[in-house]
Design a protein around this motif. Structure first.
Motif, PDB file in Angstrom:
ATOM      1  N   VAL B 238       0.850  -1.180   0.000  1.00  0.00           N
ATOM      2  CA  VAL B 238       0.000   0.000   0.000  1.00  0.00           C
ATOM      3  C   VAL B 238       0.891   1.237   0.000  1.00  0.00           C
ATOM      4  CG1 VAL B 238      -1.791   1.264   1.223  1.00  0.00           C
ATOM      5  CG2 VAL B 238      -1.826  -1.228   1.204  1.00  0.00           C
ATOM      6  N   MET B 239       0.713   2.080  -1.019  1.00  0.00           N
ATOM      7  CA  MET B 239       1.555   3.269  -1.137  1.00  0.00           C
ATOM      8  C   MET B 239       0.806   4.503  -0.687  1.00  0.00           C
ATOM      9  SD  MET B 239       3.758   2.581  -4.517  1.00  0.00           S
ATOM     10  CE  MET B 239       4.739   1.076  -4.577  1.00  0.00           C
ATOM     11  N   LEU B 240       1.530   5.351   0.011  1.00  0.00           N
ATOM     12  CA  LEU B 240       0.956   6.556   0.582  1.00  0.00           C
ATOM     13  C   LEU B 240       1.674   7.731  -0.080  1.00  0.00           C
ATOM     14  CD1 LEU B 240      -0.987   6.609   3.089  1.00  0.00           C
ATOM     15  CD2 LEU B 240       0.994   7.193   4.444  1.00  0.00           C
ATOM     16  N   ALA B 241       0.975   8.440  -0.954  1.00  0.00           N
ATOM     17  CA  ALA B 241       1.589   9.570  -1.643  1.00  0.00           C
ATOM     18  C   ALA B 241       1.114  10.853  -0.971  1.00  0.00           C
ATOM     19  CB  ALA B 241       1.213   9.564  -3.110  1.00  0.00           C
ATOM     20  N   VAL B 242       2.065  11.636  -0.520  1.00  0.00           N
ATOM     21  CA  VAL B 242       1.740  12.780   0.327  1.00  0.00           C
ATOM     22  C   VAL B 242       2.005  14.081  -0.421  1.00  0.00           C
ATOM     23  CG1 VAL B 242       2.226  13.872   2.547  1.00  0.00           C
ATOM     24  CG2 VAL B 242       2.399  11.405   2.323  1.00  0.00           C
ATOM     25  N   LYS B 243       1.033  14.977  -0.376  1.00  0.00           N
ATOM     26  CA  LYS B 243       1.158  16.227  -1.114  1.00  0.00           C
ATOM     27  C   LYS B 243       2.063  17.225  -0.408  1.00  0.00           C
ATOM     28  CE  LYS B 243      -1.971  19.193  -3.653  1.00  0.00           C
ATOM     29  NZ  LYS B 243      -3.365  19.620  -3.816  1.00  0.00           N
ATOM     30  N   SER B 244       2.086  17.146   0.898  1.00  0.00           N
ATOM     31  CA  SER B 244       2.895  18.083   1.684  1.00  0.00           C
ATOM     32  C   SER B 244       4.384  17.872   1.409  1.00  0.00           C
ATOM     33  CB  SER B 244       2.603  17.870   3.172  1.00  0.00           C
ATOM     34  OG  SER B 244       3.697  18.312   3.947  1.00  0.00           O
ATOM     35  N   LYS B 245       5.125  18.994   1.350  1.00  0.00           N
ATOM     36  CA  LYS B 245       6.544  18.893   1.010  1.00  0.00           C
ATOM     37  C   LYS B 245       7.390  18.472   2.195  1.00  0.00           C
ATOM     38  CE  LYS B 245       6.911  21.598  -3.150  1.00  0.00           C
ATOM     39  NZ  LYS B 245       5.495  22.007  -3.297  1.00  0.00           N
ATOM     40  N   GLU B 246       6.827  18.601   3.383  1.00  0.00           N
ATOM     41  CA  GLU B 246       7.581  18.296   4.603  1.00  0.00           C
ATOM     42  C   GLU B 246       7.909  16.804   4.668  1.00  0.00           C
ATOM     43  OE1 GLU B 246       6.786  17.827   9.349  1.00  0.00           O
ATOM     44  OE2 GLU B 246       5.163  18.381   8.017  1.00  0.00           O
ATOM     45  N   PRO B 247       9.191  16.467   4.757  1.00  0.00           N
ATOM     46  CA  PRO B 247       9.538  15.053   4.792  1.00  0.00           C
ATOM     47  C   PRO B 247       9.279  14.450   6.179  1.00  0.00           C
ATOM     48  CG  PRO B 247      11.513  16.387   4.889  1.00  0.00           C
ATOM     49  CD  PRO B 247      10.367  17.343   4.799  1.00  0.00           C
ATOM     50  N   LEU B 248       9.056  13.170   6.191  1.00  0.00           N
ATOM     51  CA  LEU B 248       8.797  12.473   7.435  1.00  0.00           C
ATOM     52  C   LEU B 248      10.121  11.990   8.017  1.00  0.00           C
ATOM     53  CD1 LEU B 248       6.015  11.983   8.616  1.00  0.00           C
ATOM     54  CD2 LEU B 248       6.003   9.741   7.520  1.00  0.00           C
ATOM     55  N   THR B 249      10.346  12.296   9.308  1.00  0.00           N
ATOM     56  CA  THR B 249      11.504  11.738   9.998  1.00  0.00           C
ATOM     57  C   THR B 249      10.966  10.939  11.179  1.00  0.00           C
ATOM     58  OG1 THR B 249      11.693  13.585  11.522  1.00  0.00           O
ATOM     59  CG2 THR B 249      12.860  13.781   9.426  1.00  0.00           C
ATOM     60  N   SER B 250      11.834  10.240  11.874  1.00  0.00           N
ATOM     61  CA  SER B 250      11.325   9.448  12.994  1.00  0.00           C
ATOM     62  C   SER B 250      10.694  10.372  14.047  1.00  0.00           C
ATOM     63  CB  SER B 250      12.434   8.599  13.593  1.00  0.00           C
ATOM     64  OG  SER B 250      13.484   9.435  14.013  1.00  0.00           O
ATOM     65  N   THR B 251      11.269  11.566  14.189  1.00  0.00           N
ATOM     66  CA  THR B 251      10.715  12.514  15.170  1.00  0.00           C
ATOM     67  C   THR B 251       9.346  13.024  14.721  1.00  0.00           C
ATOM     68  OG1 THR B 251      12.992  13.267  15.305  1.00  0.00           O
ATOM     69  CG2 THR B 251      11.354  14.468  16.610  1.00  0.00           C
ATOM     70  N   THR B 252       9.267  13.479  13.461  1.00  0.00           N
ATOM     71  CA  THR B 252       7.976  14.015  13.018  1.00  0.00           C
ATOM     72  C   THR B 252       6.914  12.920  13.003  1.00  0.00           C
ATOM     73  OG1 THR B 252       8.637  13.705  10.720  1.00  0.00           O
ATOM     74  CG2 THR B 252       8.919  15.903  11.633  1.00  0.00           C
ATOM     75  N   LEU B 253       7.322  11.698  12.680  1.00  0.00           N
ATOM     76  CA  LEU B 253       6.356  10.602  12.683  1.00  0.00           C
ATOM     77  C   LEU B 253       5.839  10.372  14.103  1.00  0.00           C
ATOM     78  CD1 LEU B 253       4.838   8.346  11.218  1.00  0.00           C
ATOM     79  CD2 LEU B 253       6.811   6.868  11.566  1.00  0.00           C
ATOM     80  N   LYS B 254       6.776  10.374  15.053  1.00  0.00           N
ATOM     81  CA  LYS B 254       6.396  10.177  16.457  1.00  0.00           C
ATOM     82  C   LYS B 254       5.415  11.276  16.877  1.00  0.00           C
ATOM     83  CE  LYS B 254      10.015   8.500  18.695  1.00  0.00           C
ATOM     84  NZ  LYS B 254      11.284   8.671  19.445  1.00  0.00           N
ATOM     85  N   ASN B 255       5.738  12.514  16.486  1.00  0.00           N
ATOM     86  CA  ASN B 255       4.842  13.631  16.828  1.00  0.00           C
ATOM     87  C   ASN B 255       3.470  13.462  16.191  1.00  0.00           C
ATOM     88  OD1 ASN B 255       6.929  14.735  18.225  1.00  0.00           O
ATOM     89  ND2 ASN B 255       7.525  16.180  16.609  1.00  0.00           N
ATOM     90  N   LYS B 256       3.472  13.005  14.943  1.00  0.00           N
ATOM     91  CA  LYS B 256       2.198  12.847  14.247  1.00  0.00           C
ATOM     92  C   LYS B 256       1.343  11.782  14.925  1.00  0.00           C
ATOM     93  CE  LYS B 256       3.562  14.362   9.615  1.00  0.00           C
ATOM     94  NZ  LYS B 256       2.964  15.697   9.734  1.00  0.00           N
ATOM     95  N   VAL B 257       1.987  10.677  15.332  1.00  0.00           N
ATOM     96  CA  VAL B 257       1.240   9.626  16.018  1.00  0.00           C
ATOM     97  C   VAL B 257       0.670  10.169  17.330  1.00  0.00           C
ATOM     98  CG1 VAL B 257       1.407   7.375  17.137  1.00  0.00           C
ATOM     99  CG2 VAL B 257       2.542   7.768  14.946  1.00  0.00           C
ATOM    100  N   ALA B 258       1.500  10.938  18.055  1.00  0.00           N
ATOM    101  CA  ALA B 258       1.038  11.504  19.327  1.00  0.00           C
ATOM    102  C   ALA B 258      -0.143  12.447  19.101  1.00  0.00           C
ATOM    103  CB  ALA B 258       2.186  12.245  20.009  1.00  0.00           C
ATOM    104  N   ALA B 259      -0.029  13.280  18.072  1.00  0.00           N
ATOM    105  CA  ALA B 259      -1.108  14.228  17.773  1.00  0.00           C
ATOM    106  C   ALA B 259      -2.387  13.480  17.412  1.00  0.00           C
ATOM    107  CB  ALA B 259      -0.693  15.145  16.625  1.00  0.00           C
TER     108      ALA B 259
END
Lengths: 272, 308
Positions: B238-259
């Motif tokens: 399953v591919m997830l194509a994201v329009k936002s230019k902001e790249p995902l890092t382990s930190t941002t992913l962690k923050n996103k999960v928390a949010a």
């Protein structure tokens, strides 16, 4: 073999090639065309219905008109003249067809007012959960998200293509792009029958041979396009190539009477 | 005498096999056909199965329709990572409605539009697979691409692509829903932070890995970032194509999960483990894969398209 005999043989091969390649081209256009129309009208069943229907219509018209013109002119040159516009048209399909098909799609899209949809939910989802055996619940969330749907604002209308035009718009699109070139190409077969006929006694064999050669060309067109050509070339390339091939057929018509003139005996026959 | 025993064993063997076949094959609940599909609904071993032209589309556990689905359908909830409270989600390809059931149950606040080509499929989904049309879920009968083309008013926070055609040889992506031009069209109808999810049937380095590579490249030609998840129970990526230019890092992913957890405290339990399967690197097969376009998408391959 005498010179006259060689000449007759060359003429036969040239006429055969015209018929075969004409049949081939029609099917290249049909198969590539189905693929070409899909982005505009969707992957619907009606694309194929349209392509088959429009090509058959083009063949019927082409046979009828081509036969009559052959009786009137009795020479290959005018057929060549008809194939030149066919070639130009096919060559330019990638340039003009997109815009026209876009227009057709937009033309038949209508705004559909949003009917208020009753909430048909008869059992709340959480009840489904209650039926679970306890062990299956492990690892699963026992409770649904508790938010209830809030009232929705009145909606804007949807743009849709009504069912009638879902069927007819692809047919129209197909006709706009493929009717004319297939019509012109279909004239080849009856025309060649007239050119090759010298005595009424041979018409059965001759017309049978022409039908067969044209159909074998079509069969080749179908399978070669679908199994090979589309895997290696873009639609644009294939339309351009088909256009150039049509010019080649036109050239063959122009050259026919120069390279392989009919023997005088044949001429007197056909002049009656 | 000696000849009798093997004969009896043979006979009972046949009977046993037939019984086994019967129990595995299950009970056919519906056999019907539409302009596009031969549809079969079948109950077997506590599951309800939906088949189109022989290929299995949906599996649903009979005692609880929220279970028994294929794992890949759960990855279609991943857009929530990028927007915990999406307003409107578009689903292309209804099938047996695994995703509709999940969204209606876990995220009843989200407005769902489903586009399905085959009206008969929707009828079957409603009758046999607990799919409901509600004020929050409308089913549109249209080709997916035409639907997006004609949509000029609505923006979607996520577009979920699971539209396939099936025959006895397997399932195939309709090419006009897998080209660069199509994804550009979809991207226009996505909100600024929108996400497109695409179910690719294939594996990373073996079966249909070439189509996995092509799909990755094609999505990447339109969207700045493409992430992917390999299902553990079926051969789906399953591919997830994201329009936002902001790249995902382990930190941002962690923050996103928390949010997301803060915004939706009652996330399904599987959500966490599924997020953990995310991959950001290009699949190996993408290295020599080409971008599919309207002009060139080899039918014999959407299977093996080469770089041009």
């Amino acid at each position: 073999m005498s010179g006259a005999e060689l000449n007759t043989r060359g003429r036969q091969w040239a006429l055969g090639a015209l018929v075969f390649l004409g049949g081939f081209e029609v099917m290249v256009l049909e198969i590539v065309g189905a693929r070409f129309l899909q982005p505009f009208f969707g992957g619907s069943f009606y694309i194929w219905t349209s392509q088959i229907g429009v090509v058959m219509l083009a063949l019927a018209l082409g046979y009828a008109v081509g036969g009559r013109l052959a009786d009137r002119w009795q020479q290959a040159r005018p057929l060549g003249m008809m194939l030149v516009p066919a070639g130009i048209f096919i060559l330019l399909i990638p340039n003009f067809a997109g815009g026209m098909l876009d227009m057709i799609v937009d033309r038949y899209a209508v705004a559909v007012p949003v009917e208020a949809l009753a909430d048909t939910e008869n059992e709340p989802a959480s009840e489904l959960i209650a039926e679970l055996p306890a062990d299956f619940l492990q690892g699963a969330e026992p409770e649904a998200a508790s938010e209830t749907p809030t009232e929705t604002a009145p909606e804007e209308a949807w743009t849709e293509v009504p069912p009638f035009w879902q069927k007819m718009a692809p047919a129209l699109g197909s006709a706009v792009v493929f009717l004319l070139p297939c019509f012109l190409l279909a004239m080849i077969s009856p025309y060649i029958i007239r050119l090759a006929t010298h005595q009424v006694e041979e018409v059965g064999t001759l017309s049978g041979t022409v039908y067969a050669a044209s159909t074998v060309g079509s069969i080749a067109g179908v399978f070669i396009t679908a199994y090979v050509l589309l895997d290696h070339y873009s639609s644009t390339t294939l339309f351009r190539a088909t256009g150039w091939l049509t010019f080649g057929l036109a050239g063959l018509c122009f050259a026919l009477d120069i390279l392989w003139p009919e023997s005088s005996q044949n001429k007197s026959d056909s002049a009656e | 005498m000696a000849g009798i025993f093997p004969k009896q064993i043979g006979l009972s063997g046949v009977v046993l096999l037939l019984a086994l076949a019967w129990s595995v094959q299950g009970q056919v609940r519906l056999r019907t056909s539409s302009a596009y599909n031969q549809i079969t609904v079948e109950d077997a071993g506590g599951y309800r199965l939906l088949r189109f032209n022989g290929s299995m589309e949906t599996r649903m556990w009979l005692p609880n329709p929220l279970f028994g689905h294929f794992e890949y359908t759960e990855y279609f909830q991943m857009p929530l990572l990028f927007n915990p409270k999406p307003q409107r989600v578009l689903l292309m390809g209804l099938g047996g409605g695994s995703m509709v059931r999940a969204f209606q149950h876990y995220y009843p606040d989200i407005h769902l539009d489903t586009v399905e080509l085959d009206a008969k499929v929707a009828q079957v989904a409603k009758q046999f697979f607990h799919v409901k049309e509600t004020a929050k879920h409308k089913i549109h009968f249209s080709d997916g691409r035409q639907f997006l083309r004609l949509n000029k008013t609505r923006k979607y926070d996520a577009i979920l692509m699971d539209a396939y055609t099936s025959n006895q040889f397997g399932t195939h992506i309709p090419f006009h829903l897998a080209t660069k031009e199509f994804f550009a069209l979809a991207s226009e109808d996505l909100t600024k932070e929108g996400v497109l999810v695409f179910n690719v049937i294939g594996t990373y380095d073996d079966w249909r890995s070439d189509i996995v590579g092509s799909m990755y490249q094609t999505l990447k030609s339109v969207f700045p970032h493409v992430y992917h998840f390999q299902a553990s129970d079926t051969r789906n990526i399953v591919m997830l194509a994201v329009k936002s230019k902001e790249p995902l890092t382990s930190t941002t992913l962690k923050n996103k999960v928390a949010a997301l957890r803060a915004a939706r405290p009652k996330l399904p339990k599987f959500f966490g483990p599924r997020v953990a399967r995310i991959r950001a690197q290009a699949p190996k097969s993408a290295a020599n894969a080409g971008v599919l376009t309207d002009d060139f998408a080899p039918p014999g391959g959407l299977l093996k398209s080469k770089k041009r």
